[in-house]
Design a protein around this motif. Sequence first.
Motif, PDB file in Angstrom:
ATOM      1  N   THR A  37      66.832 -32.321  51.602  1.00  0.00           N
ATOM      2  CA  THR A  37      67.164 -32.160  50.192  1.00  0.00           C
ATOM      3  C   THR A  37      68.301 -31.169  50.071  1.00  0.00           C
ATOM      4  O   THR A  37      68.329 -30.152  50.763  1.00  0.00           O
ATOM      5  N   GLY A  38      69.231 -31.481  49.192  1.00  0.00           N
ATOM      6  CA  GLY A  38      70.315 -30.561  48.897  1.00  0.00           C
ATOM      7  C   GLY A  38      70.544 -30.514  47.400  1.00  0.00           C
ATOM      8  O   GLY A  38      70.417 -31.533  46.724  1.00  0.00           O
ATOM      9  N   CYS A  39      70.839 -29.336  46.877  1.00  0.00           N
ATOM     10  CA  CYS A  39      71.095 -29.188  45.445  1.00  0.00           C
ATOM     11  C   CYS A  39      72.404 -28.442  45.234  1.00  0.00           C
ATOM     12  O   CYS A  39      72.779 -27.581  46.025  1.00  0.00           O
ATOM     13  N   HIS A  40      73.073 -28.802  44.152  1.00  0.00           N
ATOM     14  CA  HIS A  40      74.274 -28.088  43.736  1.00  0.00           C
ATOM     15  C   HIS A  40      74.319 -28.143  42.220  1.00  0.00           C
ATOM     16  O   HIS A  40      74.354 -29.236  41.640  1.00  0.00           O
ATOM     17  N   GLY A  41      74.317 -26.979  41.600  1.00  0.00           N
ATOM     18  CA  GLY A  41      74.339 -26.940  40.137  1.00  0.00           C
ATOM     19  C   GLY A  41      73.136 -27.649  39.543  1.00  0.00           C
ATOM     20  O   GLY A  41      72.002 -27.302  39.837  1.00  0.00           O
ATOM     21  N   THR A  42      73.389 -28.679  38.767  1.00  0.00           N
ATOM     22  CA  THR A  42      72.313 -29.394  38.066  1.00  0.00           C
ATOM     23  C   THR A  42      71.840 -30.640  38.796  1.00  0.00           C
ATOM     24  O   THR A  42      70.999 -31.377  38.295  1.00  0.00           O
ATOM     25  N   THR A  43      72.368 -30.903  39.999  1.00  0.00           N
ATOM     26  CA  THR A  43      72.071 -32.139  40.724  1.00  0.00           C
ATOM     27  C   THR A  43      71.382 -31.850  42.050  1.00  0.00           C
ATOM     28  O   THR A  43      71.752 -30.930  42.763  1.00  0.00           O
ATOM     29  N   CYS A  44      70.380 -32.692  42.383  1.00  0.00           N
ATOM     30  CA  CYS A  44      69.744 -32.620  43.700  1.00  0.00           C
ATOM     31  C   CYS A  44      69.777 -34.004  44.339  1.00  0.00           C
ATOM     32  O   CYS A  44      69.682 -35.019  43.646  1.00  0.00           O
ATOM     33  N   ILE A  45      69.913 -34.030  45.667  1.00  0.00           N
ATOM     34  CA  ILE A  45      69.850 -35.279  46.430  1.00  0.00           C
ATOM     35  C   ILE A  45      68.733 -35.129  47.459  1.00  0.00           C
ATOM     36  O   ILE A  45      68.609 -34.093  48.098  1.00  0.00           O
ATOM     37  N   TYR A  46      67.913 -36.154  47.570  1.00  0.00           N
ATOM     38  CA  TYR A  46      66.829 -36.206  48.551  1.00  0.00           C
ATOM     39  C   TYR A  46      67.080 -37.430  49.411  1.00  0.00           C
ATOM     40  O   TYR A  46      67.291 -38.529  48.884  1.00  0.00           O
ATOM     41  N   VAL A  47      67.104 -37.250  50.727  1.00  0.00           N
ATOM     42  CA  VAL A  47      67.335 -38.363  51.648  1.00  0.00           C
ATOM     43  C   VAL A  47      66.114 -38.506  52.541  1.00  0.00           C
ATOM     44  O   VAL A  47      65.685 -37.552  53.175  1.00  0.00           O
ATOM     45  N   ASN A  48      65.555 -39.713  52.592  1.00  0.00           N
ATOM     46  CA  ASN A  48      64.383 -40.008  53.406  1.00  0.00           C
ATOM     47  C   ASN A  48      64.825 -40.803  54.618  1.00  0.00           C
ATOM     48  O   ASN A  48      65.568 -41.777  54.491  1.00  0.00           O
ATOM     49  N   GLY A  49      64.366 -40.381  55.796  1.00  0.00           N
ATOM     50  CA  GLY A  49      64.705 -41.109  57.008  1.00  0.00           C
ATOM     51  C   GLY A  49      64.203 -40.384  58.226  1.00  0.00           C
ATOM     52  O   GLY A  49      63.443 -39.415  58.135  1.00  0.00           O
ATOM     53  N   SER A  50      64.640 -40.851  59.390  1.00  0.00           N
ATOM     54  CA  SER A  50      64.253 -40.249  60.653  1.00  0.00           C
ATOM     55  C   SER A  50      65.430 -40.360  61.606  1.00  0.00           C
ATOM     56  O   SER A  50      65.925 -41.468  61.843  1.00  0.00           O
ATOM     57  N   GLY A  51      65.877 -39.222  62.132  1.00  0.00           N
ATOM     58  CA  GLY A  51      67.046 -39.249  62.999  1.00  0.00           C
ATOM     59  C   GLY A  51      68.253 -39.752  62.240  1.00  0.00           C
ATOM     60  O   GLY A  51      68.562 -39.266  61.164  1.00  0.00           O
ATOM     61  N   LEU A  52      68.919 -40.768  62.775  1.00  0.00           N
ATOM     62  CA  LEU A  52      70.092 -41.333  62.115  1.00  0.00           C
ATOM     63  C   LEU A  52      69.739 -42.444  61.128  1.00  0.00           C
ATOM     64  O   LEU A  52      70.608 -42.937  60.413  1.00  0.00           O
ATOM     65  N   ARG A  53      68.467 -42.838  61.084  1.00  0.00           N
ATOM     66  CA  ARG A  53      68.036 -43.892  60.161  1.00  0.00           C
ATOM     67  C   ARG A  53      67.810 -43.301  58.780  1.00  0.00           C
ATOM     68  O   ARG A  53      67.044 -42.363  58.608  1.00  0.00           O
ATOM     69  N   VAL A  54      68.504 -43.849  57.786  1.00  0.00           N
ATOM     70  CA  VAL A  54      68.335 -43.426  56.399  1.00  0.00           C
ATOM     71  C   VAL A  54      67.631 -44.558  55.653  1.00  0.00           C
ATOM     72  O   VAL A  54      68.159 -45.666  55.545  1.00  0.00           O
ATOM     73  N   ASN A  55      66.426 -44.275  55.178  1.00  0.00           N
ATOM     74  CA  ASN A  55      65.671 -45.274  54.434  1.00  0.00           C
ATOM     75  C   ASN A  55      66.168 -45.383  53.001  1.00  0.00           C
ATOM     76  O   ASN A  55      66.492 -46.461  52.526  1.00  0.00           O
TER      77      ASN A  55
END
Length: 122
Positions: A37-55
């Motif tokens: 998870t990463g956030c900046h200001g009013t926005t957050c991004i959540y990435v689900n996966g394992s290793g290089l695989r992004v679900n």
Amino acid sequence: MNKLQRTALALAATTAALTAAVAPAAASPGPGVLSATGCHGTTCIYVNGSGLRVNYAVVTNKKGSTVGRGMISSNWDGRTHTGPRLKKGQSWRFDYNRIMNNGNKVCGSIEGIDVACVTIHR
């Protein structure tokens, strides 16, 4: 369970609750599933996966000072995927189901403002 594991579980639970309003409910992470998870200001991004695989990736309008379309992009394919208008606390999910390159970034924003990114690692 260490502090990092507790934090990851709390973030996963929060993201699942926020995602339910806009996207179908996601299955709970199983063994070997990692997320970031990463956030900046009013926005957050959540990435689900394992290793290089992004679900999938979820962008959240954390504070809602800007109401606009949710956007998710990556430098893996150079495309920006545009979702619905998100008000305060709403989220939108985009399913990647791809293996990305080490060092690729997945980013999310609301109308291109306060871009939050995470980097994909092995």
